[in-house]
Scaffold this active site. Structure first.
Site, PDB file in Angstrom:
ATOM      1  N   GLY A   1      -0.637   4.266   0.162  1.00 23.77           N
ATOM      2  CA  GLY A   1      -1.549   5.307   0.625  1.00 23.77           C
ATOM      3  C   GLY A   1      -2.287   5.955  -0.537  1.00 23.77           C
ATOM      4  O   GLY A   1      -2.813   5.276  -1.418  1.00 23.77           O
ATOM      5  N   SER A   2      -2.281   7.253  -0.568  1.00 23.14           N
ATOM      6  CA  SER A   2      -2.989   7.987  -1.614  1.00 23.14           C
ATOM      7  C   SER A   2      -2.348   7.824  -2.989  1.00 23.14           C
ATOM      8  O   SER A   2      -2.932   8.201  -4.006  1.00 23.14           O
ATOM      9  CB  SER A   2      -3.052   9.477  -1.263  1.00 23.14           C
ATOM     10  OG  SER A   2      -1.750  10.027  -1.176  1.00 23.14           O
TER      11      SER A   2
ATOM     12  N   GLY B   1      -1.533   4.818  -4.265  1.00 27.78           N
ATOM     13  CA  GLY B   1      -1.999   3.595  -4.891  1.00 27.78           C
ATOM     14  C   GLY B   1      -1.379   2.345  -4.318  1.00 27.78           C
ATOM     15  O   GLY B   1      -1.133   2.250  -3.112  1.00 27.78           O
TER      16      GLY B   1
ATOM     17  N   GLY C   1      -7.752  -0.161   3.428  1.00 28.30           N
ATOM     18  CA  GLY C   1      -6.911  -1.326   3.164  1.00 28.30           C
ATOM     19  C   GLY C   1      -7.707  -2.617   3.157  1.00 28.30           C
ATOM     20  O   GLY C   1      -7.446  -3.522   2.351  1.00 28.30           O
ATOM     21  N   ASP C   2      -8.684  -2.724   4.051  1.00 26.46           N
ATOM     22  CA  ASP C   2      -9.532  -3.916   4.094  1.00 26.46           C
ATOM     23  C   ASP C   2     -10.326  -4.046   2.794  1.00 26.46           C
ATOM     24  O   ASP C   2     -10.489  -5.148   2.255  1.00 26.46           O
ATOM     25  CB  ASP C   2     -10.494  -3.831   5.283  1.00 26.46           C
ATOM     26  CG  ASP C   2      -9.767  -3.614   6.601  1.00 26.46           C
ATOM     27  OD1 ASP C   2      -8.660  -4.163   6.766  1.00 26.46           O
ATOM     28  OD2 ASP C   2     -10.298  -2.892   7.459  1.00 26.46           O
TER      29      ASP C   2
ATOM     30  N   SER D   1       0.837  -1.199   0.000  1.00 26.01           N
ATOM     31  CA  SER D   1       0.000   0.000   0.000  1.00 26.01           C
ATOM     32  C   SER D   1       0.870   1.247   0.000  1.00 26.01           C
ATOM     33  O   SER D   1       1.760   1.404   0.839  1.00 26.01           O
ATOM     34  CB  SER D   1      -0.913  -0.002   1.231  1.00 26.01           C
ATOM     35  OG  SER D   1      -1.608   1.221   1.328  1.00 26.01           O
TER      36      SER D   1
END
Length: 313
Positions: free
Chosen positions: A217-218, A220, A246-247, A215
Protein backbone atom coordinates in the site's frame (compact mmCIF):
# COMPACT_ATOMS: atom_id res chain seq x y z
CA UNK A 1 5.89 -7.34 -27.65
CA UNK A 2 3.70 -6.89 -24.59
CA UNK A 3 0.09 -8.08 -24.57
CA UNK A 4 -2.55 -7.50 -21.91
CA UNK A 5 -5.67 -9.61 -21.45
CA UNK A 6 -8.87 -8.17 -19.98
CA UNK A 7 -11.64 -10.75 -19.97
CA UNK A 8 -13.81 -8.80 -17.53
CA UNK A 9 -13.57 -5.08 -18.47
CA UNK A 10 -15.54 -2.29 -16.86
CA UNK A 11 -16.53 1.33 -17.03
CA UNK A 12 -14.97 3.02 -14.01
CA UNK A 13 -17.32 5.59 -12.46
CA UNK A 14 -15.60 7.87 -9.97
CA UNK A 15 -17.86 10.02 -7.76
CA UNK A 16 -16.33 12.86 -5.73
CA UNK A 17 -18.31 14.27 -2.80
CA UNK A 18 -17.73 16.20 0.39
CA UNK A 19 -18.58 13.23 2.57
CA UNK A 20 -20.21 9.84 2.20
CA UNK A 21 -23.03 9.11 4.64
CA UNK A 22 -24.43 5.55 4.63
CA UNK A 23 -28.22 5.31 4.79
CA UNK A 24 -28.47 8.96 3.72
CA UNK A 25 -28.89 10.91 0.50
CA UNK A 26 -25.46 11.82 -0.88
CA UNK A 27 -24.70 14.51 -3.47
CA UNK A 28 -21.94 14.14 -6.02
CA UNK A 29 -19.79 17.20 -6.67
CA UNK A 30 -18.01 15.70 -9.66
CA UNK A 31 -18.32 12.53 -11.72
CA UNK A 32 -15.67 10.94 -13.92
CA UNK A 33 -16.20 8.03 -16.29
CA UNK A 34 -13.49 6.05 -18.06
CA UNK A 35 -13.10 2.73 -19.84
CA UNK A 36 -11.04 0.34 -17.80
CA UNK A 37 -10.45 -3.07 -16.36
CA UNK A 38 -7.12 -4.19 -14.89
CA UNK A 39 -5.49 -5.23 -18.15
CA UNK A 40 -6.69 -2.07 -19.90
CA UNK A 41 -5.23 -0.01 -17.04
CA UNK A 42 -1.88 -1.79 -17.40
CA UNK A 43 -1.87 -1.01 -21.13
CA UNK A 44 -2.61 2.67 -20.49
CA UNK A 45 0.31 2.93 -18.08
CA UNK A 46 2.63 1.00 -20.42
CA UNK A 47 1.85 3.51 -23.16
CA UNK A 48 2.78 6.39 -20.85
CA UNK A 49 6.05 4.57 -20.08
CA UNK A 50 6.82 4.28 -23.78
CA UNK A 51 6.28 0.51 -24.06
CA UNK A 52 4.62 -0.75 -27.22
CA UNK A 53 1.75 -3.05 -26.30
CA UNK A 54 -1.50 -4.50 -27.54
CA UNK A 55 -4.57 -4.90 -25.35
CA UNK A 56 -6.94 -7.83 -25.90
CA UNK A 57 -10.38 -7.22 -24.39
CA UNK A 58 -13.76 -8.91 -24.46
CA UNK A 59 -16.53 -6.33 -24.77
CA UNK A 60 -20.29 -6.66 -24.42
CA UNK A 61 -21.82 -5.65 -27.74
CA UNK A 62 -24.60 -3.55 -26.17
CA UNK A 63 -22.24 -0.75 -25.07
CA UNK A 64 -18.89 -1.59 -26.71
CA UNK A 65 -19.00 1.48 -29.00
CA UNK A 66 -19.15 3.77 -25.97
CA UNK A 67 -16.25 1.90 -24.38
CA UNK A 68 -14.06 2.16 -27.48
CA UNK A 69 -14.55 5.92 -27.74
CA UNK A 70 -12.65 6.24 -24.46
CA UNK A 71 -9.56 4.39 -25.74
CA UNK A 72 -8.43 5.95 -29.02
CA UNK A 73 -4.77 5.83 -27.99
CA UNK A 74 -4.60 2.07 -27.38
CA UNK A 75 -3.70 -0.68 -29.82
CA UNK A 76 -6.81 -2.68 -28.97
CA UNK A 77 -7.91 -6.10 -30.23
CA UNK A 78 -11.61 -6.50 -29.47
CA UNK A 79 -13.63 -9.67 -29.19
CA UNK A 80 -17.33 -8.91 -28.85
CA UNK A 81 -19.88 -11.03 -27.06
CA UNK A 82 -23.47 -10.67 -25.96
CA UNK A 83 -24.40 -8.48 -23.01
CA UNK A 84 -23.19 -5.24 -21.47
CA UNK A 85 -19.82 -4.16 -20.13
CA UNK A 86 -20.11 -3.91 -16.35
CA UNK A 87 -19.53 -0.86 -14.17
CA UNK A 88 -17.30 -0.26 -11.16
CA UNK A 89 -18.28 2.63 -8.90
CA UNK A 90 -15.78 4.39 -6.65
CA UNK A 91 -17.08 6.82 -4.03
CA UNK A 92 -14.40 9.32 -3.10
CA UNK A 93 -15.23 11.63 -0.17
CA UNK A 94 -12.98 14.61 0.53
CA UNK A 95 -12.44 13.27 4.04
CA UNK A 96 -12.35 9.53 4.45
CA UNK A 97 -11.44 6.41 2.52
CA UNK A 98 -12.69 5.40 -0.91
CA UNK A 99 -15.56 2.92 -1.22
CA UNK A 100 -15.60 0.53 -4.18
CA UNK A 101 -18.78 -1.04 -5.60
CA UNK A 102 -18.18 -3.60 -8.35
CA UNK A 103 -20.82 -5.20 -10.54
CA UNK A 104 -20.33 -8.88 -11.30
CA UNK A 105 -22.72 -9.35 -14.20
CA UNK A 106 -20.50 -10.14 -17.16
CA UNK A 107 -20.43 -13.62 -18.72
CA UNK A 108 -17.87 -15.17 -21.06
CA UNK A 109 -18.36 -18.31 -23.13
CA UNK A 110 -15.84 -21.04 -23.84
CA UNK A 111 -16.18 -20.22 -27.54
CA UNK A 112 -15.02 -16.64 -26.95
CA UNK A 113 -12.02 -17.90 -24.98
CA UNK A 114 -11.05 -20.16 -27.88
CA UNK A 115 -11.44 -17.21 -30.26
CA UNK A 116 -8.95 -15.18 -28.19
CA UNK A 117 -6.58 -18.14 -28.17
CA UNK A 118 -6.64 -18.39 -31.97
CA UNK A 119 -5.86 -14.68 -32.32
CA UNK A 120 -3.23 -14.36 -29.59
CA UNK A 121 -1.13 -17.54 -29.59
CA UNK A 122 0.28 -17.13 -33.15
CA UNK A 123 1.59 -13.67 -32.16
CA UNK A 124 3.69 -14.93 -29.26
CA UNK A 125 7.40 -15.66 -29.01
CA UNK A 126 10.09 -15.87 -26.34
CA UNK A 127 10.29 -12.07 -26.49
CA UNK A 128 6.62 -11.70 -25.52
CA UNK A 129 5.16 -10.74 -22.16
CA UNK A 130 1.47 -11.47 -21.54
CA UNK A 131 -0.38 -9.84 -18.65
CA UNK A 132 -3.51 -11.59 -17.36
CA UNK A 133 -5.19 -9.20 -14.94
CA UNK A 134 -8.51 -9.30 -13.14
CA UNK A 135 -10.77 -12.05 -11.95
CA UNK A 136 -11.97 -14.86 -14.17
CA UNK A 137 -15.42 -13.97 -15.53
CA UNK A 138 -18.51 -16.07 -15.07
CA UNK A 139 -19.43 -18.55 -17.78
CA UNK A 140 -16.07 -20.33 -18.09
CA UNK A 141 -14.47 -22.74 -15.68
CA UNK A 142 -11.23 -21.77 -14.01
CA UNK A 143 -9.66 -24.93 -15.44
CA UNK A 144 -10.32 -23.58 -18.95
CA UNK A 145 -8.56 -20.32 -18.09
CA UNK A 146 -5.60 -22.21 -16.61
CA UNK A 147 -5.34 -24.36 -19.74
CA UNK A 148 -5.44 -21.21 -21.89
CA UNK A 149 -2.65 -19.59 -19.86
CA UNK A 150 -0.55 -22.76 -20.06
CA UNK A 151 -0.73 -22.56 -23.85
CA UNK A 152 0.58 -19.00 -23.61
CA UNK A 153 3.57 -20.22 -21.59
CA UNK A 154 4.19 -23.11 -23.96
CA UNK A 155 4.34 -20.57 -26.80
CA UNK A 156 7.38 -19.11 -25.00
CA UNK A 157 5.82 -15.97 -23.54
CA UNK A 158 6.54 -14.72 -20.02
CA UNK A 159 3.29 -14.69 -18.07
CA UNK A 160 2.32 -11.97 -15.60
CA UNK A 161 -0.68 -12.77 -13.39
CA UNK A 162 -2.56 -10.30 -11.22
CA UNK A 163 -5.74 -12.11 -10.24
CA UNK A 164 -7.41 -13.35 -7.09
CA UNK A 165 -8.97 -16.24 -9.02
CA UNK A 166 -5.97 -18.58 -8.79
CA UNK A 167 -4.76 -20.63 -5.84
CA UNK A 168 -1.27 -21.90 -5.04
CA UNK A 169 -1.81 -25.10 -7.04
CA UNK A 170 -2.71 -23.07 -10.13
CA UNK A 171 0.29 -20.76 -9.75
CA UNK A 172 2.64 -23.71 -9.18
CA UNK A 173 1.43 -25.12 -12.49
CA UNK A 174 1.52 -21.84 -14.42
CA UNK A 175 4.84 -20.62 -12.97
CA UNK A 176 4.26 -16.97 -13.87
CA UNK A 177 7.12 -14.57 -14.47
CA UNK A 178 5.55 -12.07 -12.05
CA UNK A 179 2.74 -11.84 -9.51
CA UNK A 180 1.72 -8.85 -7.37
CA UNK A 181 -0.37 -9.83 -4.34
CA UNK A 182 -0.88 -7.57 -1.35
CA UNK A 183 -0.11 -8.69 2.21
CA UNK A 184 -3.59 -10.04 2.85
CA UNK A 185 -3.70 -11.92 -0.45
CA UNK A 186 -0.30 -13.60 -0.07
CA UNK A 187 -1.10 -14.84 3.43
CA UNK A 188 -4.44 -16.22 2.21
CA UNK A 189 -2.73 -17.78 -0.81
CA UNK A 190 -0.28 -19.63 1.40
CA UNK A 191 -2.72 -20.19 4.26
CA UNK A 192 -0.10 -18.73 6.58
CA UNK A 193 -1.47 -15.63 8.37
CA UNK A 194 1.51 -15.36 10.70
CA UNK A 195 4.29 -15.92 8.17
CA UNK A 196 6.82 -13.14 7.58
CA UNK A 197 6.83 -11.58 4.13
CA UNK A 198 10.38 -12.64 3.13
CA UNK A 199 9.57 -16.27 3.98
CA UNK A 200 6.19 -16.15 2.25
CA UNK A 201 7.64 -14.62 -0.91
CA UNK A 202 10.53 -17.12 -0.94
CA UNK A 203 8.04 -19.99 -0.82
CA UNK A 204 6.43 -18.63 -3.97
CA UNK A 205 9.82 -18.26 -5.65
CA UNK A 206 10.49 -21.91 -4.77
CA UNK A 207 7.40 -23.15 -6.67
CA UNK A 208 8.64 -21.45 -9.84
CA UNK A 209 7.38 -17.86 -9.65
CA UNK A 210 10.42 -15.88 -10.73
CA UNK A 211 9.41 -12.44 -9.45
CA UNK A 212 7.13 -11.73 -6.48
CA UNK A 213 6.13 -8.14 -5.73
CA UNK A 214 4.08 -7.77 -2.55
CA UNK A 215 2.15 -4.53 -2.41
CA UNK A 216 2.43 -2.78 0.93
CA UNK A 217 0.00 0.00 0.00
CA UNK A 218 1.28 3.42 0.96
CA UNK A 219 4.43 1.76 2.39
CA UNK A 220 5.67 0.61 -1.02
CA UNK A 221 6.62 -2.82 -2.38
CA UNK A 222 8.49 -5.84 -1.02
CA UNK A 223 10.28 -7.76 -3.78
CA UNK A 224 11.69 -11.28 -3.84
CA UNK A 225 13.30 -13.09 -6.74
CA UNK A 226 16.51 -13.97 -8.56
CA UNK A 227 18.37 -14.54 -5.28
CA UNK A 228 17.64 -11.18 -3.68
CA UNK A 229 14.92 -9.46 -1.71
CA UNK A 230 14.31 -5.86 -0.72
CA UNK A 231 11.70 -3.25 0.11
CA UNK A 232 11.22 -0.04 -1.83
CA UNK A 233 9.36 2.53 0.24
CA UNK A 234 6.74 4.62 -1.53
CA UNK A 235 7.41 8.37 -1.73
CA UNK A 236 5.19 10.53 0.45
CA UNK A 237 2.35 11.95 -1.63
CA UNK A 238 -1.17 13.30 -1.20
CA UNK A 239 -3.18 10.71 -3.18
CA UNK A 240 -6.09 11.79 -5.34
CA UNK A 241 -7.26 8.22 -6.03
CA UNK A 242 -5.65 4.85 -5.31
CA UNK A 243 -7.71 2.93 -7.89
CA UNK A 244 -5.47 1.49 -10.59
CA UNK A 245 -2.22 2.06 -8.69
CA UNK A 246 -1.41 -1.66 -8.63
CA UNK A 247 -1.97 -1.93 -12.38
CA UNK A 248 0.48 0.93 -12.95
CA UNK A 249 3.00 -0.78 -10.66
CA UNK A 250 2.89 -3.84 -12.88
CA UNK A 251 3.39 -1.64 -15.94
CA UNK A 252 6.39 -0.01 -14.24
CA UNK A 253 7.98 -3.39 -13.51
CA UNK A 254 7.49 -4.57 -17.10
CA UNK A 255 8.90 -1.29 -18.41
CA UNK A 256 11.98 -1.76 -16.24
CA UNK A 257 12.49 -5.28 -17.60
CA UNK A 258 12.13 -4.05 -21.18
CA UNK A 259 14.67 -1.28 -20.53
CA UNK A 260 17.20 -3.73 -19.12
CA UNK A 261 17.23 -2.14 -15.68
CA UNK A 262 18.50 -3.96 -12.61
CA UNK A 263 15.90 -5.54 -10.33
CA UNK A 264 16.33 -2.73 -7.80
CA UNK A 265 15.85 -0.09 -10.48
CA UNK A 266 12.92 -2.02 -11.93
CA UNK A 267 11.05 -2.19 -8.63
CA UNK A 268 11.77 1.50 -8.01
CA UNK A 269 10.11 2.21 -11.36
CA UNK A 270 7.17 0.02 -10.32
CA UNK A 271 6.77 1.97 -7.07
CA UNK A 272 7.12 5.31 -8.87
CA UNK A 273 4.50 4.31 -11.47
CA UNK A 274 2.02 3.15 -8.83
CA UNK A 275 2.56 6.26 -6.73
CA UNK A 276 2.18 8.49 -9.79
CA UNK A 277 -1.14 6.79 -10.60
CA UNK A 278 -2.42 7.90 -7.18
CA UNK A 279 -1.93 11.51 -8.31
CA UNK A 280 -4.32 11.07 -11.26
CA UNK A 281 -8.08 11.33 -10.97
CA UNK A 282 -10.23 8.21 -11.13
CA UNK A 283 -8.49 5.48 -13.10
CA UNK A 284 -6.60 7.82 -15.40
CA UNK A 285 -3.06 6.59 -16.08
CA UNK A 286 -0.06 8.12 -14.32
CA UNK A 287 1.63 11.15 -15.86
CA UNK A 288 5.14 10.70 -17.24
CA UNK A 289 6.51 13.73 -15.36
CA UNK A 290 5.17 12.36 -12.06
CA UNK A 291 6.76 8.96 -12.70
CA UNK A 292 10.15 10.50 -13.44
CA UNK A 293 10.00 12.73 -10.36
CA UNK A 294 8.94 9.92 -8.02
CA UNK A 295 11.45 7.41 -9.45
CA UNK A 296 14.35 9.19 -7.81
CA UNK A 297 12.48 9.41 -4.50
CA UNK A 298 11.67 5.67 -4.63
CA UNK A 299 15.36 4.86 -5.09
CA UNK A 300 16.20 6.81 -1.95
CA UNK A 301 13.72 4.64 -0.04
CA UNK A 302 15.41 1.35 -0.91
CA UNK A 303 16.06 -1.16 1.86
CA UNK A 304 18.16 -3.92 0.28
CA UNK A 305 18.58 -7.42 1.69
CA UNK A 306 21.13 -9.76 0.09
CA UNK A 307 20.07 -13.37 0.10
CA UNK A 308 23.26 -14.50 1.83
CA UNK A 309 22.54 -12.09 4.73
CA UNK A 310 18.89 -13.03 5.00
CA UNK A 311 19.34 -14.92 8.29
CA UNK A 312 20.62 -11.74 9.89
CA UNK A 313 17.46 -9.79 9.04
Amino acid sequence: MIFTLTLNPAFDLHYEMEEFLPESENYVKRALKSAGGKGINVSKALSVLGCENRAFAVLGSENSAEFLKELPELDLSVIETEGRIRENITIHPECGRETRISLDNFFLSSEILRDIEKKLIPLLSEESIVVFAGKCPKGVKKAEIVDFLLKIRLAGARLVIDSKSFDLTDLSLLKPFLIKPNEEEIKALLNAPGEKLPDAAKRLNDVGIENVMISLGSEGIFYSGCGESFTVKAPEIMPVSTIGAGDSSIAGFIAGICRGLSKKETVCLAVASGSAACLSEGTLPPKKDDIERLYKAAGEGLNYIKEKNKKEV
